[in-house]
Enzyme design. Structure first.
Site, PDB file in Angstrom:
ATOM      1  N   HIS A  28     -10.172 -99.048 -62.169  1.00 42.53           N
ATOM      2  CA  HIS A  28      -9.272 -97.892 -62.264  1.00 42.53           C
ATOM      3  C   HIS A  28      -8.294 -97.878 -61.091  1.00 42.53           C
ATOM      4  O   HIS A  28      -8.593 -97.334 -60.028  1.00 42.53           O
ATOM      5  CB  HIS A  28     -10.092 -96.605 -62.255  1.00 42.53           C
ATOM      6  CG  HIS A  28     -11.089 -96.513 -63.373  1.00 42.53           C
ATOM      7  ND1 HIS A  28     -12.251 -97.248 -63.391  1.00 42.53           N
ATOM      8  CD2 HIS A  28     -11.083 -95.767 -64.499  1.00 42.53           C
ATOM      9  CE1 HIS A  28     -12.921 -96.962 -64.499  1.00 42.53           C
ATOM     10  NE2 HIS A  28     -12.244 -96.068 -65.188  1.00 42.53           N
ATOM     11  N   HIS A 262      -4.542 -95.373 -65.396  1.00 40.63           N
ATOM     12  CA  HIS A 262      -5.795 -94.716 -65.001  1.00 40.63           C
ATOM     13  C   HIS A 262      -6.938 -95.719 -64.895  1.00 40.63           C
ATOM     14  O   HIS A 262      -7.606 -95.791 -63.873  1.00 40.63           O
ATOM     15  CB  HIS A 262      -6.164 -93.604 -65.993  1.00 40.63           C
ATOM     16  CG  HIS A 262      -7.626 -93.271 -65.956  1.00 40.63           C
ATOM     17  ND1 HIS A 262      -8.162 -92.373 -65.075  1.00 40.63           N
ATOM     18  CD2 HIS A 262      -8.684 -93.776 -66.651  1.00 40.63           C
ATOM     19  CE1 HIS A 262      -9.473 -92.318 -65.231  1.00 40.63           C
ATOM     20  NE2 HIS A 262      -9.815 -93.161 -66.182  1.00 40.63           N
ATOM     21  N   GLU A 406     -28.088 -74.071 -63.652  1.00 39.82           N
ATOM     22  CA  GLU A 406     -29.089 -75.140 -63.598  1.00 39.82           C
ATOM     23  C   GLU A 406     -28.491 -76.482 -63.183  1.00 39.82           C
ATOM     24  O   GLU A 406     -29.062 -77.219 -62.377  1.00 39.82           O
ATOM     25  CB  GLU A 406     -29.801 -75.292 -64.951  1.00 39.82           C
ATOM     26  CG  GLU A 406     -30.694 -74.118 -65.340  1.00 39.82           C
ATOM     27  CD  GLU A 406     -29.911 -72.975 -65.998  1.00 39.82           C
ATOM     28  OE1 GLU A 406     -28.683 -73.120 -66.204  1.00 39.82           O
ATOM     29  OE2 GLU A 406     -30.526 -71.939 -66.317  1.00 39.82           O
ATOM     30  N   HIS A 468     -36.902 -71.198 -76.615  1.00 44.30           N
ATOM     31  CA  HIS A 468     -37.524 -71.285 -75.290  1.00 44.30           C
ATOM     32  C   HIS A 468     -38.768 -72.169 -75.269  1.00 44.30           C
ATOM     33  O   HIS A 468     -39.420 -72.295 -74.241  1.00 44.30           O
ATOM     34  CB  HIS A 468     -37.903 -69.883 -74.797  1.00 44.30           C
ATOM     35  CG  HIS A 468     -36.721 -69.102 -74.299  1.00 44.30           C
ATOM     36  ND1 HIS A 468     -35.579 -68.948 -75.057  1.00 44.30           N
ATOM     37  CD2 HIS A 468     -36.495 -68.453 -73.136  1.00 44.30           C
ATOM     38  CE1 HIS A 468     -34.703 -68.223 -74.367  1.00 44.30           C
ATOM     39  NE2 HIS A 468     -35.243 -67.917 -73.193  1.00 44.30           N
TER      40      HIS A 468
END
Ligand code: TPP
Ligand code: MG
Length: 653
Positions: A28, A262, A406, A468
């Site tokens: 890159h 890129h 999280e 859950h």
């Protein structure tokens, strides 16, 4: 500032990057060419580091969050004198080269971590800045400052588009991490083209809203960048984002400013034209002025490190107790004896509750253990009442209220661990491991011993229902290389599981823990505390040779013990499999001692069957291969056929 030399450094970054990527036929060029000036000021002026001692504890940290721009790093590390040779650079992206495509931690000196997975680097840098602040609070004295460094990171459009940058940015702002400085390579280009396609938000306002100081300038004004960094340092109470307007691939005559540069080699024609325009002479060109500059710089860097060392020695002399603690922190050793809780057979408690007792004990023996939960401190049972809460006002606190973030929590835990000196843990419900999995994968890849405390580990969660109730999660964690999953069956095993977690130095451990109470059971193996470290041990032994061996994990071990008692006419051996992958990595003799040849094997685990087929016939595996149900835990279990009677019947077949 020696502008001329720094310009030549930037030129050399461009030259080396173009050529290495062309030679590898992969890579890159956009970022290293577009951000070369930042690289030159950063490595040449801003960073307080010493390439002859990459592990100097008080060095500034730099995280290339946009890890695809790796040639940016390799060229600068080479020029500043880290042990990355020109030959290494010529071997860019080849097997065994320290110059990997995306710099992986531990392969090359001077690389703190970079994240190919966009956005995580920013969160990891937040973790490093937290670690710096914690260690500074713990060890600095009025007379001596031995922890005092900055954490820098370079992020691109991609990093800021990724959600994890929002979690991490918000948290860093909340904590007021004044020594975190992020540069934004704002080139308005990603792989698909212009950011106008999908990214038009006001990044400045967004980060200001998070509580950051946001500054702006040009990527190509090196004196300007230096002043902006000074401004960032002057703001001690807020992290700073320095938005640098840039041109991707700057210097590539026809490709600069386009997505075309890129992530693909520029091609020999483009390189030839670039060399002509820029004044680059020959292959893998490094300007003599840059070489001279960094040569001279080495003496300055050494002076700084020597000065630090003198302070450190004086501090050590004046504070022998702190020094002893420091040594334990950095050796990755307990600083005091570990006194684990003791239990009696028949005690009933959830393994998450046992984990809390163990964690509290561990935190006393390991004062460098820090961490917290994503808003589930109580449910995850990770409170550390005596350790204090880490905050802007209380930097010596060790418990971290991560909020409901999280992914950033796990990436930050990696950053804390990578920083050195501290051990980190994080916690949430096992089912939400999916929200942090990309960071867990990096813990494993980077060999970081982060502890993941994952509670509510099965359908026995009950009423919260299938959203859950983890089903596929144990299996999906076991398949990640270098992740160790431990699912203890009772409180005693939980204590040993924590000891194993702390003893591990080369990768993360996931502790899968129950919400529901479980009995502490008698263990047939008198040496079970040692045997369990092989991943499994015999919890119940029959008289004589076993007909059936039941492999069970976690809450299913006590269920298997009950079922074994009911399975008339069979000689049943019950094995608690704390860690299947650890057990599977043992020599055959160790495995055979636990699962004797010729016995029929039955498996019981409240999760998907996947992976257990190598141990038992499909019809001998009691598993849950569907989503759960909302209802009281025992009713859900019965509904799914998870009863002692059903297991006894399977054993008796
Ligand atoms: C999580 C993640 N998603 C996708 C990618 C693939 N990818 C690598 S670079 C990139 C574009 C990044 O754009 P930007 O950050 O603006 O970098 P620039 O093109 O400016 O160098 C993408 C999508 C990745 N590395 N990580
Ligand atoms: Mg971009």
């Amino acid at each position: 500032m020696n502008l001329k030399a720094l310009e030549k450094t930037a030129l050399s970054v461009r030259a080396l990057s173009m050529d290495a990527i062309q030679k590898a036929n992969s890579g890159h060029p956009g970022l290293p060419l577009g951000a070369a000036e930042l690289g030159a000021v950063l490595y040449g002026e801003i960073l307080r580091h010493d390439p002859t001692d990459p592990s100097w504890t008080d060095r500034d940290r730099f995280v290339l969050s946009a890890g695809h721009g790796s040639m940016f790093l390799y060229s600068l590390l080479h020029m500043s004198g880290y042990k990355i040779s020109l030959d290494d650079i010529k071997n860019f992206r080849q097997i065994g080269s320290p110059c990997a495509g995306h710099p992986e931690y531990g392969m090359a000196p001077g690389i703190e971590t970079t994240t190919g997975p966009l956005g995580q680097g920013l969160a990891t840098a937040v973790g490093m800045a937290i670690a710096e602040r914690m260690l500074a609070a713990r060890f600095n004295t009025a007379a001596h400052k031995i922890v005092d460094h900055y954490t820098y990171t370079l992020v691109g459009d991609g990093c800021l588009q990724e959600g994890v940058s929002a979690e991490a940015g918000s948290f860093a702002g909340h904590l007021g991490l004044g020594k975190l400085i992020a540069f934004y390579d704002s080139n308005k280009i990603t792989i698909d083209g212009s950011t106008d396609l999908s990214f038009t938000e006001d990044v400045k306002k967004r980060y200001e809203a998070y509580g950051w100081q946001v500054l702006a300038g040009s990527m190509y004004d090196m004196e300007g960048i230096s002043k902006l960094v000074a401004q960032a340092k002057a703001e001690a109470k807020k992290p700073s984002l320095i938005i640098l307007t840039s041109i991707i691939g700057k210097g590539a005559p026809t490709k600069q400013g386009t997505a075309g540069c890129h992530g693909a080699p520029l091609g020999s024609d483009e390189i030839a034209a670039a060399r002509k325009n820029l004044g680059i002479e020959g292959d893998f060109f490094i300007a003599p002025e840059a070489v001279e500059y960094f040569k001279a710089k080495r003496a300055d860097w050494k002076k700084e490190r020597d000065a630090w060392k003198a302070t450190f020695d004086a501090w050590a002399k004046a504070n022998p107790e702190k020094k002893a603690e420091w040594d334990a922190f950095y050796a990755g050793k307990a600083a005091a004896a570990l006194e684990m809780p003791k239990y009696n057979i028949g005690d009933k408690l959830a393994t998450r509750a046992a984990s809390n007792k163990a964690l509290v004990a561990v935190s006393k023996a390991w004062p460098n253990l820090v961490g917290g939960s994503a808003d589930l401190q109580g449910p995850n049972a990770v409170a550390l009442p005596e350790a204090g809460v880490f905050s802007a006002a209380n930097p010596s606190g060790r418990y971290i209220y991560y909020g409901i973030r999280e992914f950033a929590m796990a990436a930050i835990s990696n950053g804390i661990s990578l920083h050195g000196g501290l051990r980190s843990f994080c916690a949430t419900f096992l089912v939400f491991v999916d929200y942090l999995r990309p960071a867990l994968r990096l813990s494993a890849l980077m060999k970081q011993p982060v502890a993941y405390v994952m509670t509510h580990d099965s359908i026995y969660v009950g009423e919260d229902g299938p959203t859950h109730q983890p089903i596929e999660h144990l299996a999906s964690l076991r398949v990640i290389p270098n992740v160790r999953v431990l699912r203890p069956g009772d409180a005693e095993e939980t204590a040993v599981a924590w000891e194993m977690t702390m003893a591990r130095k080369d990768g993360p451990t996931v502790l899968a823990l129950t919400r529901q109470n479980l009995p502490v059971y008698a263990k047939a193996d008198p040496d079970w505390r040692e045997t369990i470290k092989t991943g499994a041990y015999v919890a119940k032994k029959p008289d004589g040779k076993a007909d059936v061996v039941v492999l069970a994990t976690g809450s299913e071990v006590s269920m298997a013990l009950d079922a074994a008692a009911k399975a008339a006419g069979k000689k049943v051996q019950v094995v608690s499999v704390l860690s299947r992958e650890l057990f599977e990595s043992q020599p055959k003799a160790v495995r055979d001692a636990i699962i004797p040849a010729g016995a029929r094997v039955v498996v019981c685990e409240a999760g998907v069957r996947s992976g257990w087929e190598r141990w038992a016939k499909i019809e001998d595996i009691m598993s849950i291969d569907r989503f759960g149900e909302s209802g009281p835990a025992d009713k859900v279990a019965a509904h799914l056929g998870f009863t002692v009677d059903a297991l006894a019947a399977l054993i008796g077949k």
